[in-house]
Design a protein around this motif. Structure first.
Motif: not given
Length: 156
Positions: A118-126
């Motif tokens: 979840h933390s990893f995906l929270s760092g990837i913006s569109l």
């Protein structure tokens, strides 16, 4: 880890929306055609995305959806969370009842992994996804296919 079709499709649809938003609001039918996602499924996903404030709908001719926040401020984890998707690596869906109603030996390991994902995906913006060369190449291919289909329809 379980990331279901719901989360994958929501991220795909939002990325498509961003890639085509320079022409104004993007219709769900256009996303459906380009990404081969059922229109009724997209309607369900976008209702959730709208309720979470990630997109807004524009009614009328030329209507569709557009982002509420900038692409730099919209993260993959936000999209997945908005459609009630849970990135969960545990075998008990985070309920801590893995072994006869009790926590198993590795429950905390899998919970930590879920948190890391979840933390990893929270760092990837569109915005960061759109900048990727691979994404741009795929979008170009899809746009070319879409233009060819329009031309073929006009010829018939």
């Amino acid at each position: 880890m379980r990331l279901t079709t719901k989360g994958r499709y929501a991220v795909t649809a939002m990325l498509d929306l961003v890639l085509h938003s320079d022409q104004g609001p993007v219709s769900l039918s256009a996303i459906s055609d380009r990404q081969h996602i059922s229109l009724s499924y997209l309607e369900q996903l976008f209702a959730k995305l709208r309720r979470r404030g990630l997109v807004k709908s524009i009614r009328g001719p030329g209507g569709g959806y557009c982002l509420v926040m900038s692409t730099q401020d919209t993260y993959v984890a936000d999209i997945i969370d908005a459609v009630d998707e849970n990135v969960d690596a545990t075998n008990c869906s985070g309920e801590a009842n893995c072994q006869e109603g009790e926590v198993c030996l590795t429950h905390h390991l899998w919970t930590d992994l879920s948190d890391q994902i979840h933390s990893f995906l929270s760092g990837i913006s569109l915005a960061s996804l759109v900048e990727r060369r691979e994404i741009q190449q795929i979008a170009s291919r899809q746009n070319l296919r879409e233009r060819n289909q329009i031309v073929m329809t006009m010829v018939e």
